[in-house]
Design an enzyme around this catalytic site. Structure first.
Site, mmCIF file in Angstrom:
data_model
loop_
_atom_site.group_PDB
_atom_site.id
_atom_site.type_symbol
_atom_site.label_atom_id
_atom_site.label_comp_id
_atom_site.label_asym_id
_atom_site.label_seq_id
_atom_site.Cartn_x
_atom_site.Cartn_y
_atom_site.Cartn_z
ATOM 1 N N ASP A 1 -72.074 69.982 52.211
ATOM 2 C CA ASP A 1 -71.108 69.989 51.118
ATOM 3 C C ASP A 1 -69.698 69.927 51.698
ATOM 4 O O ASP A 1 -69.383 70.599 52.688
ATOM 5 C CB ASP A 1 -71.277 71.245 50.260
ATOM 6 C CG ASP A 1 -70.588 71.126 48.916
ATOM 7 O OD1 ASP A 1 -71.292 71.077 47.890
ATOM 8 O OD2 ASP A 1 -69.324 71.077 48.884
ATOM 9 N N ILE A 2 -68.834 69.157 51.058
ATOM 10 C CA ILE A 2 -67.463 68.979 51.560
ATOM 11 C C ILE A 2 -66.629 70.256 51.386
ATOM 12 O O ILE A 2 -65.657 70.457 52.111
ATOM 13 C CB ILE A 2 -66.810 67.754 50.862
ATOM 14 C CG1 ILE A 2 -65.681 67.178 51.705
ATOM 15 C CG2 ILE A 2 -66.350 68.065 49.460
ATOM 16 C CD1 ILE A 2 -65.237 65.790 51.261
ATOM 17 N N ASN B 1 -77.049 73.045 39.371
ATOM 18 C CA ASN B 1 -76.108 73.132 38.257
ATOM 19 C C ASN B 1 -76.392 72.017 37.271
ATOM 20 O O ASN B 1 -76.566 70.867 37.665
ATOM 21 C CB ASN B 1 -74.665 73.004 38.774
ATOM 22 C CG ASN B 1 -74.267 74.133 39.694
ATOM 23 O OD1 ASN B 1 -74.675 75.261 39.486
ATOM 24 N ND2 ASN B 1 -73.471 73.841 40.711
ATOM 25 N N GLY C 1 -71.747 74.112 35.244
ATOM 26 C CA GLY C 1 -70.739 73.818 36.264
ATOM 27 C C GLY C 1 -71.022 72.565 37.066
ATOM 28 O O GLY C 1 -70.527 72.404 38.177
ATOM 29 N N HIS D 1 -78.781 66.841 42.099
ATOM 30 C CA HIS D 1 -78.704 67.389 43.454
ATOM 31 C C HIS D 1 -79.021 68.876 43.405
ATOM 32 O O HIS D 1 -78.801 69.533 42.393
ATOM 33 C CB HIS D 1 -77.335 67.153 44.090
ATOM 34 C CG HIS D 1 -76.192 67.702 43.291
ATOM 35 N ND1 HIS D 1 -75.666 67.037 42.201
ATOM 36 C CD2 HIS D 1 -75.482 68.853 43.397
ATOM 37 C CE1 HIS D 1 -74.682 67.754 41.682
ATOM 38 N NE2 HIS D 1 -74.551 68.873 42.387
ATOM 39 N N HIS E 1 -78.269 72.442 45.583
ATOM 40 C CA HIS E 1 -77.503 73.092 46.650
ATOM 41 C C HIS E 1 -78.439 73.998 47.443
ATOM 42 O O HIS E 1 -79.231 74.747 46.854
ATOM 43 C CB HIS E 1 -76.400 73.982 46.063
ATOM 44 C CG HIS E 1 -75.369 73.245 45.263
ATOM 45 N ND1 HIS E 1 -74.083 73.056 45.718
ATOM 46 C CD2 HIS E 1 -75.428 72.669 44.040
ATOM 47 C CE1 HIS E 1 -73.394 72.395 44.800
ATOM 48 N NE2 HIS E 1 -74.187 72.151 43.772
#
Ligand code: 5GP
Length: 112
Positions: free
Chosen positions: A30-31, A84, A90, A97, A99
């Protein structure tokens, strides 16, 4: 044509720090990491969200999550998977995707 940010990463049009890849999935860092390990498990086929996902895709995504968790060394201490969905969930990127967070004690709270 669907052209969200993850589609662009999958097509190689945008850079990403790749951790794992197979024919169906890409896993990237994740960025904006929220934990020492914060990865995104992304199907290469554009799928908007849960409503479009098949049982097979959901199962495969979980298997990839487990494989990658082992690969990055968070299985022993544990990790958290988050999905999400929608405005209240959110969700920011309109491409399915999951997380994967770990590398520290994440606490017991799911919602701040
Ligand atoms: P969501 O809220 O949609 O579940 O989370 C989307 C995640 O994608 C966020 O944690 C955000 O930091 C991450 N993200 C957004 N744009 C990029 C990007 O260009 N590259 C990477 N690696 N992650 C991104």
């Amino acid at each position: 044509m669907i052209d969200d940010i993850f589609c662009k990463i999958i097509k190689g049009e945008l850079p990403a720090d790749k951790v794992y890849e197979d024919d169906e999935f890409l896993v990237i860092k994740d960025i904006h990491p929220q934990a020492p390990v914060h990865l995104l498990i992304i199907p290469k086929k554009h799928i908007f969200g849960m409503h479009d996902a098949t049982q097979e895709l959901l199962g495969q995504a979980m298997m990839v999550a487990d494989k990658v968790a082992q690969h990055v060394g968070v299985v022993e201490k544990g990790y958290r998977l988050i999905l999400n969905e929608g405005e209240h969930g959110g969700k920011l990127v309109p491409h399915f995707h999951i997380h994967l967070l770990g590398g520290k004690a994440l606490g017991t709270k799911i919602v701040k």
